[in-house]
Design a protein around this motif. Structure first.
Motif, mmCIF file in Angstrom:
data_model
loop_
_atom_site.group_PDB
_atom_site.id
_atom_site.type_symbol
_atom_site.label_atom_id
_atom_site.label_comp_id
_atom_site.label_asym_id
_atom_site.label_seq_id
_atom_site.Cartn_x
_atom_site.Cartn_y
_atom_site.Cartn_z
ATOM 1 N N HIS A 57 35.344 47.037 40.798
ATOM 2 C CA HIS A 57 35.353 46.057 41.893
ATOM 3 C C HIS A 57 35.023 46.716 43.231
ATOM 4 N N THR A 76 38.176 43.233 33.151
ATOM 5 C CA THR A 76 39.070 42.283 33.807
ATOM 6 C C THR A 76 40.426 42.892 34.145
ATOM 7 N N PRO A 93 32.598 38.433 36.144
ATOM 8 C CA PRO A 93 33.369 38.823 37.334
ATOM 9 C C PRO A 93 33.969 37.624 38.041
ATOM 10 N N GLY A 94 35.243 37.745 38.394
ATOM 11 C CA GLY A 94 35.923 36.663 39.094
ATOM 12 C C GLY A 94 35.942 36.867 40.588
ATOM 13 N N TYR A 95 35.000 37.630 41.098
ATOM 14 C CA TYR A 95 34.949 37.937 42.526
ATOM 15 C C TYR A 95 33.500 38.118 42.935
ATOM 16 N N ASP A 96 33.257 37.961 44.215
ATOM 17 C CA ASP A 96 31.937 38.230 44.778
ATOM 18 C C ASP A 96 31.951 39.634 45.381
#
Length: 272
Positions: A57, A76, A93-96
């Motif tokens: 991340h 994750t 991905p759960g984010y930018d």
């Protein structure tokens, strides 16, 4: 190969930015998920999965920097069981993530105590004089610029690499390059491991020149069996960037103090 412990080069002002950078790096390291177990060698699979997800991340990844796109699947942080046994779960991905911003965050991430302490030692010894010469604001900009140049230089040389790039080494290499340009004759006390850690005082141009020569050698694949996880090319690019940025400041840089004491049993030579 050599461990610097002190330079004979007093400063005129307190290096608050250098101290702040060291404190920030230590704090980020201590609060990095899973890093404590990883360093101690007793990490659980859950800790390792959390660490891998955190680094993916916030670390700089060369192929993301060059191609400006995120992978479809990333760790994750969860643990799952598949056909080959337990492992780290991957998913969308759960984010930018901003690749450019990840270069900045990666400068405060380290993979272990030796990685962290080695970088902070070099920053403490050589960073204070560069901050003293540049001033607090210009030193901050200089440090960040060298870190970005090092990361993108490494990414250009390894555009398909998906390995996370972390550490302050590229920015600190820029500090070393600037020091070599501005204070080549300053004496630096070092410990030499192969001489049973005998303290030796040498001019900065020898100490830093030798360090840079090793980085350049290793970045070419020579002198080591494999590069491992060390981004030597980032060190080379950061060092050269620091030299280039510091070069215009050479004429106005005060000379170092006259050396005192003995150097290898002889009086120190002012012309070194």
């Amino acid at each position: 190969m050599v461990i610097p412990v002190h330079d004979v080069n007093p400063v005129r002002r307190t290096p608050v930015v250098t101290y702040a950078l060291i404190a920030a790096n230590v704090l980020v390291f201590l609060f990095t998920p899973g890093i404590a177990g990883s360093v101690a060698g007793d990490s659980s699979l859950s800790q390792l999965c959390h660490l891998q997800a955190f680094l993916d991340h916030y670390a700089a990844v060369p192929q993301e920097l060059i191609h400006h796109q995120m992978p479809r699947l990333v760790p994750t942080g969860d643990v799952g069981v598949g056909a080959r046994g337990a492992g780290c779960v991957v998913g969308p991905p759960g984010y930018d993530k901003s690749p450019a911003l990840s270069v900045f965050t990666a400068m405060f991430l380290h993979g272990g105590w030796l990685h962290l302490l080695g970088n902070m030692l070099f920053l403490l010894i050589f960073g204070n004089n560069i901050e003293d010469r540049l001033g607090h604001i210009r030193f901050t900009l200089f440090y960040v610029a060298c870190g970005y140049a090092a990361a993108y230089g490494f990414a250009l040389a390894n555009p398909t690499s998906g390995d996370p790039l972390i550490g302050a080494s590229g920015a600190i290499a820029g500090v070393l390059g600037a020091y070599l340009v501005l204070y080549p004759r300053v004496r630096v006390w070092i410990l030499v491991p192969f001489l049973l850690f005998l303290p030796v005082r040498l001019p900065a141009w020898i100490v830093l020149g030798f360090w840079f020569a090793l980085q350049a050698l290793y970045s070419s694949g020579q002198g080591v069996s494999h590069a491992g996880t060390v981004a030597y090319m980032a060190h080379v690019v950061g060092f050269l960037t620091g030299m280039l940025l510091a070069w215009p400041l050479r004429p106005g840089t005060p000379p170092p103090p006259e050396p005192r004491g003995l150097l290898f049993g002889r009086r120190a030579r002012p012309g070194w």
